[in-house]
Design a protein around this motif. Structure first.
Motif, PDB file in Angstrom:
ATOM      1  N   PHE A 115       0.850  -1.188   0.000  1.00 26.04           N
ATOM      2  CA  PHE A 115       0.000   0.000   0.000  1.00 26.04           C
ATOM      3  C   PHE A 115       0.889   1.241   0.000  1.00 26.04           C
ATOM      4  CE2 PHE A 115       0.795  -0.866   4.457  1.00 26.04           C
ATOM      5  CZ  PHE A 115       0.982   0.391   5.020  1.00 26.04           C
ATOM      6  N   THR A 116       0.294   2.357  -0.381  1.00 27.10           N
ATOM      7  CA  THR A 116       1.018   3.623  -0.400  1.00 27.10           C
ATOM      8  C   THR A 116       0.463   4.541   0.676  1.00 27.10           C
ATOM      9  OG1 THR A 116      -0.473   4.566  -2.061  1.00 27.10           O
ATOM     10  CG2 THR A 116       1.502   3.448  -2.857  1.00 27.10           C
ATOM     11  N   GLU A 117       1.345   5.342   1.244  1.00 33.40           N
ATOM     12  CA  GLU A 117       0.944   6.327   2.248  1.00 33.40           C
ATOM     13  C   GLU A 117       1.932   7.483   2.204  1.00 33.40           C
ATOM     14  OE1 GLU A 117      -1.285   8.203   5.121  1.00 33.40           O
ATOM     15  OE2 GLU A 117      -1.767   6.364   4.045  1.00 33.40           O
ATOM     16  N   GLN A 118       1.394   8.687   1.961  1.00 28.44           N
ATOM     17  CA  GLN A 118       2.198   9.906   1.938  1.00 28.44           C
ATOM     18  C   GLN A 118       3.411   9.770   1.015  1.00 28.44           C
ATOM     19  OE1 GLN A 118       3.095  11.130   5.956  1.00 28.44           O
ATOM     20  NE2 GLN A 118       0.964  11.570   6.429  1.00 28.44           N
ATOM     21  N   GLY A 119       3.149   9.230  -0.182  1.00 33.83           N
ATOM     22  CA  GLY A 119       4.193   9.158  -1.198  1.00 33.83           C
ATOM     23  C   GLY A 119       5.202   8.053  -1.007  1.00 33.83           C
ATOM     24  N   LYS A 120       4.961   7.140  -0.081  1.00 30.99           N
ATOM     25  CA  LYS A 120       5.890   6.042   0.155  1.00 30.99           C
ATOM     26  C   LYS A 120       5.157   4.710   0.001  1.00 30.99           C
ATOM     27  CE  LYS A 120       8.676   8.820   3.305  1.00 30.99           C
ATOM     28  NZ  LYS A 120       9.618   9.170   2.228  1.00 30.99           N
ATOM     29  N   LEU A 121       5.903   3.714  -0.458  1.00 34.53           N
ATOM     30  CA  LEU A 121       5.345   2.389  -0.689  1.00 34.53           C
ATOM     31  C   LEU A 121       5.719   1.478   0.473  1.00 34.53           C
ATOM     32  CD1 LEU A 121       3.744   0.767  -2.781  1.00 34.53           C
ATOM     33  CD2 LEU A 121       5.903   0.211  -3.901  1.00 34.53           C
ATOM     34  N   TYR A 122       4.723   0.794   1.029  1.00 32.65           N
ATOM     35  CA  TYR A 122       4.926  -0.057   2.204  1.00 32.65           C
ATOM     36  C   TYR A 122       4.491  -1.493   1.918  1.00 32.65           C
ATOM     37  CZ  TYR A 122       5.432   4.137   5.161  1.00 32.65           C
ATOM     38  OH  TYR A 122       5.860   5.315   5.723  1.00 32.65           O
ATOM     39  N   LEU A 123       5.147  -2.415   2.590  1.00 34.02           N
ATOM     40  CA  LEU A 123       4.744  -3.818   2.614  1.00 34.02           C
ATOM     41  C   LEU A 123       4.225  -4.138   4.011  1.00 34.02           C
ATOM     42  CD1 LEU A 123       4.709  -6.833   1.617  1.00 34.02           C
ATOM     43  CD2 LEU A 123       7.069  -6.975   2.498  1.00 34.02           C
ATOM     44  N   GLU A 124       3.005  -4.648   4.078  1.00 34.10           N
ATOM     45  CA  GLU A 124       2.500  -5.175   5.340  1.00 34.10           C
ATOM     46  C   GLU A 124       2.772  -6.672   5.352  1.00 34.10           C
ATOM     47  OE1 GLU A 124      -1.608  -4.617   7.651  1.00 34.10           O
ATOM     48  OE2 GLU A 124      -1.727  -6.141   6.087  1.00 34.10           O
TER      49      GLU A 124
END
Length: 319
Positions: free
Chosen positions: A181-190
């Protein structure tokens, strides 16, 4: 495939299946889809909130009496599913922005599907939208991104080397990936981290190396974090500092969780600045030295001053 993704795929197939199998026992439906009857019941309850509006005839409905008393599934009011979807210009623009956001975090075959949908939507919206919308994410190693997408698609465990900025160290982790998912211009892995034995979020730009293992990712009995209100939410225990923001630091209010309290005539803003922990707050203030001044707590102000003095002393020693 993650649990949430497999549920979406199953529910998309459930509607046409039930439309052609009226009055079918829920146990038969469960056997057809390879899940337990309870899962089908949960899917049906969720489908009842699905449709093109909020009134009868616009939402999928089921005969709940037949389902609860006789264990029989009878679908109603789902005829709109076969009708062409009509959307307004504003809805079309919203979908285009959403797809461009999704495209920014996609790779491989996903890009082909997204680009196809985008071209059709943009052609339908036409010249009524003149302002271009670009979605920009921080740059991520394409090989790392592709490896994570591969693990998610194949349901495999990942081995990561992850850089932890707060401790300036790298750690090796085995994780069971759940979603990107993306949040505030950054890509994250949960993912479920086997080392922490808990859900963790990993920023892709901090993943030094990623490798798909031969082990299948396991399902873990954990509730996914609700991100509808944003990735970072303020609670009673959330650390915060009372700070003065020079005009050069006003941009912080657009990127971080900040409560503005006062605005002075000289352009200084007094605000509450929230952070994940005290070390994160200290680093943020130090990175913006001269533009952010800590008022409270006194311990943080003293810590920032001490760290700044050490940094200046290091420069003096080099000279």
């Amino acid at each position: 495939m993650t649990r949430s993704r497999s549920q979406v795929v199953r529910m998309l197939a459930l509607v046409p299946y039930l439309q052609s199998h009226g009055g079918i026992p829920v146990n038969d439906v469960a056997a057809e889809f390879g899940v337990k009857p309870k899962q089908i019941r949960d899917d049906l309850r969720l489908l009842m909130y699905t449709g093109v509006g909020e009134y009868p005839g616009e939402l999928i409905d089921f005969d709940l009496t037949a389902l609860e008393d006789d264990g029989v599934v009878s679908i109603r009011d789902a005829e709109f599913m076969s009708r062409p979807l009509r959307i307004s210009t504003s809805e079309g623009v919203a979908l285009i922005v959403a797809l461009r956001t999704l495209r920014a975090s996609a790779s491989g075959e996903e890009l082909t599907v997204i680009d196809s949908a985008l071209s059709k939507l943009e052609a339908a919206v036409g010249d009524t939208v003149t302002a271009p919308v670009d979605v920009v994410l921080d740059e991520v190693d394409p090989a790392t991104h592709a490896t994570i997408v591969q693990a998610l698609a194949s349901g495999k465990r990942l081995e990561l080397t992850y850089a932890t900025a707060s401790r300036d160290e790298q750690t090796d982790r085995h994780v069971d990936p759940r979603r990107l998912f993306t949040e505030q211009g950054k890509l994250y892995l949960e993912a479920w981290c086997l080392k922490a034995e808990d859900l963790r979020f990993f920023r892709l730009d901090r993943i030094v190396a990623a490798e798909v293992t031969a082990f299948d990712a396991e399902e873990h009995d954990v509730t996914p974090r609700d991100l509808s209100d944003g990735f970072f939410t303020v609670g009673e225990e959330t650390p915060y500092a009372l700070v003065d923001l020079h005009p050069r630091a006003h941009w912080l209010t657009e990127y971080y969780q900040v409560d503005l309290l006062e605005q002075a005539d000289d352009g200084t803003w007094r605000a509450r600045l929230y952070g994940a922990d005290w070390s994160w707050l200290r680093r943020l203030v130090l990175r913006n030295a001269g533009s952010v001044a800590v008022i409270e707590p006194a311990e943080l102000a003293a810590d920032v001053a001490r760290q700044a003095a050490l940094a200046l002393r290091a420069y003096d020693e080099v000279e």
